[in-house]
Design an enzyme around this catalytic site. Structure first.
Site, short mmCIF file in Angstrom:
data_model
loop_
_atom_site.label_atom_id
_atom_site.label_comp_id
_atom_site.label_asym_id
_atom_site.label_seq_id
_atom_site.Cartn_x
_atom_site.Cartn_y
_atom_site.Cartn_z
N GLU A 207 12.92 -8.15 -2.23
CA GLU A 207 12.62 -6.74 -1.90
C GLU A 207 12.76 -6.45 -0.41
O GLU A 207 11.86 -5.86 0.21
CB GLU A 207 11.21 -6.37 -2.39
CG GLU A 207 11.09 -6.41 -3.90
CD GLU A 207 9.81 -5.79 -4.45
OE1 GLU A 207 8.88 -5.54 -3.68
OE2 GLU A 207 9.76 -5.59 -5.69
N GLU A 330 11.91 -8.52 -11.81
CA GLU A 330 10.50 -8.07 -11.84
C GLU A 330 10.42 -6.79 -12.65
O GLU A 330 11.00 -5.77 -12.27
CB GLU A 330 9.96 -7.80 -10.43
CG GLU A 330 9.64 -9.03 -9.64
CD GLU A 330 8.88 -8.74 -8.35
OE1 GLU A 330 8.04 -7.81 -8.33
OE2 GLU A 330 9.15 -9.44 -7.37
O1 AHR Z 1 4.77 -8.74 -8.64
C1 AHR Z 1 3.96 -8.21 -7.65
C2 AHR Z 1 4.76 -7.77 -6.43
O2 AHR Z 1 5.53 -6.65 -6.76
C3 AHR Z 1 5.77 -8.76 -5.91
O3 AHR Z 1 5.21 -9.67 -5.03
C4 AHR Z 1 6.75 -7.89 -5.21
O4 AHR Z 1 8.04 -8.44 -5.18
C5 AHR Z 1 6.67 -6.57 -5.94
O5 AHR Z 1 6.56 -5.50 -5.08
#
Ligand code: AHR
Length: 546
Positions: A207, A330
């Site tokens: 990210e 994610e």
């Molecule tokens: O999964 C929780 C968080 O969400 C992670 O650390 C990050 O990559 C995202 O913003």
């Protein structure tokens, strides 16, 4: 296709009824609007993709109680000799999770991997800045690899491109993957691991577009840094699969522009690009409307199509023969345990962070996400449910046991039954309206959403068919008529549904089965079958076919 088969197929499509409004994004996903029962034709030779099971992976971050007291709790009566929680290990092994992303997440952007290897009594305790927590480093890369081997999952490692350098990243890959005779590979051997870990999938940071990320930078800066790291890594092993950081969500102002600029810098050196998104039933995202909420998997699909289009655009620009795949590494429901003290460890070790409690409607939507990922399997090769235990997770531990949250079940069904090929299913279904007014722009759509969402896989190795079916109708049962072509269902192997009267019901350690599968009544196997999908339900049917 023979003439007869073609006629049958076209006749099947001909029942499509009314087409969706021009401009709807649902037609491209294989939906048409109809009146009466939902229908679909399933034909063995018409499939969308061979399924790479990495699509249904998960994620373990050094965050809250995910690692410590989640997978690792030495001294607990539930731990094995290595300190791994046996109950959690058994659950993850039972799920057959194909790939596990580690060590972050936001955590990785400040992580020094060297802190987590070597003799445990020499490892430093550090102040972890992503989640303001104490990190003892008692669990590090080698422990993670050991755990993966025990669980039977493949590691997907990420390295730090936030505060870290390409040199540290390359050293990490050398430590993990080079056999011997070099500085970092010999260090691994000194640490007791003779054989290389042979990690094949790697994330080039996390990210990096996010203002919250340690070391955040512009797309061009990141693209160049990623390219530099990737180019050096390919000297060690050109076959590694490298994933660039794509947009972290769909609402950042840089969405899509980030992906284009990053890929313009590093397209030739990477294999995939990441997508992330989290969803919730909130005033801004859904207007607190459960019917809109259960359509959010279609927003996920739209994101996949948009990012795929950017990849294709850059491919065209560069006249590259290489087509990138997507890593949706994610995704989950996450909106209650978010921000403030939910995300601030207050310098504690293993604090309770992001401990989202999942209810029935969350589970139904997670079922929808399974369908969407499978439907898009031609483009999305890797996917990671974020995360696996305690932190926005299907599993939750206390000192005595592990609890299956509601979202465990749709995830488990996809893992267990979806095998082989994803069939190219055209679903005709009645629809309901969704409205843009008042919603956050990336979820603001005036459209019509099908009540029934279906995905089907067929395993050519054994002829087994899996149907995963979401009924978004909150009020009533919905019939689904399936016509089978070039395959004949012979026997029902499993049929279950997740449903209930209360969309907000959630499992607890005291009442762990409030939201749990129950048998689904199914018709006799035949060339046409009518399934009755309960209101507010996600169902699986696994069948043998001839
Ligand atoms: O999964 C929780 C968080 O969400 C992670 O650390 C990050 O990559 C995202 O913003």
């Amino acid at each position: 296709m023979s003439d007869a088969t073609r006629r049958e197929f076209v006749a099947g499509l001909g029942r499509s009824g009314v087409a969706l409004a021009a401009g709807s994004w649902l037609g491209a996903m294989g939906y048409a609007q109809t009146r009466g029962p939902a229908r679909a034709v399933l034909q063995a030779s018409r499939y969308r993709a061979d399924l790479d099971r990495r699509l249904l992976g998960a994620f373990l971050e050094h965050l809250g109680r995910a690692v410590y007291t989640g997978v690792y709790e030495p001294g607990s009566p539930l731990a094995d000799a290595a300190g791994f929680r046996k109950d959690v290990l058994a659950e993850v092994k039972g799920l057959e999770v194909p790939i596990m992303r580690y060590p972050g997440g936001n955590f990785v952007s400040g992580y020094n991997w060297l802190d987590g290897v070597g003799p445990k009594d020499k490892r430093p305790t550090v102040l972890e800045r992503a989640w303001n927590s104490l990190e003892t480093n008692q669990f590090g890369t080698n422990e993670f690899i050991d755990w993966c081997r025990k669980v039977g999952t493949e590691p997907l490692l990420g390295f730090n491109l936030g505060t870290g350098t390409p040199e540290q990243a390359v050293a990490y890959v050398e430590y993990c993957n080079v056999d011997k005779g070099t500085k970092w590979s010999d260090l691994r051997r000194e640490h007791g691991y003779e054989a290389p870990h042979d990690v094949r999938y790697w994330c080039l940071g996390n990210e990096m577009d996010g203002p919250w990320q340690m070391g955040t930078m512009t797309a061009r800066e990141y693209g160049r840094k990623a390219r530099d790291a990737a180019r050096q890594i390919r000297v060690l092993d050109p076959r590694l699969q490298l994933i660039a950081c794509g947009s972290s969500n769909t609402i950042l102002p840089t969405y899509l522009v980030w992906d284009r600029e990053v890929l313009e810098e590093c397209y030739d050196q990477v294999d995939g690009i990441s997508l992330h998104n989290y969803y919730g039933n909130t005033p801004a995202l859904t207007g607190n409307d459960s019917a809109r909420y259960l359509a959010m998997n279609l927003d996920m699909e739209r994101q996949i199509q948009e990012i795929g289009a950017v990849c294709d655009y850059v491919q065209g620009l560069r006249k590259s023969p290489k087509r990138l795949w997507l890593s949706f590494d994610e995704w989950n429901v996450w909106y209650r345990a978010r921000g403030g003290l939910f995300a601030n460890g207050q310098r504690k070790f293993a604090p309770k962070l992001l401990e989202e409690v999942y209810n029935l409607e969350d589970a139904l939507l997670v079922g929808g996400f399974m369908n969407s990922l499978l439907r898009q399997a031609e483009r999305v090769r890797v996917g990671c449910l974020a995360q696996i235990v305690n932190v926005i997770a299907p599993l939750m531990t206390n000192e005595k046991s592990v609890l299956r949250q509601s979202i465990f079940y749709p995830y488990a069904w996809g893992l267990k039954y979806a095998r082989g090929r994803v069939l190219d299913v055209r679903v005709e279904s009645e629809t309901y309206p969704i409205k843009a007014e008042g919603l956050r722009p990336d979820f603001a759509r005036d459209d019509r959403v099908p009540y029934v969402d279906l995905v089907a896989t067929l395993d050519p190795a054994n002829g087994q068919l899996c149907l995963l079916m979401l009924n978004r109708d909150l009020q009533g049962e919905r019939p689904l008529v399936l016509d089978f072509r070039e395959l004949g269902p012979t026997r029902i192997l499993a049929s279950e549904t997740l449903t209930g009267a209360d969309l907000k019901a959630a499992n607890t350690f005291e009442k762990p089965d409030l939201v749990a599968p129950r048998p689904l009544d199914v018709p006799r196997p035949g060339s046409t079958m009518t399934f009755k999908l309960p209101a507010r339900s996600y169902s699986v049917v696994h069948m043998a076919t001839s």
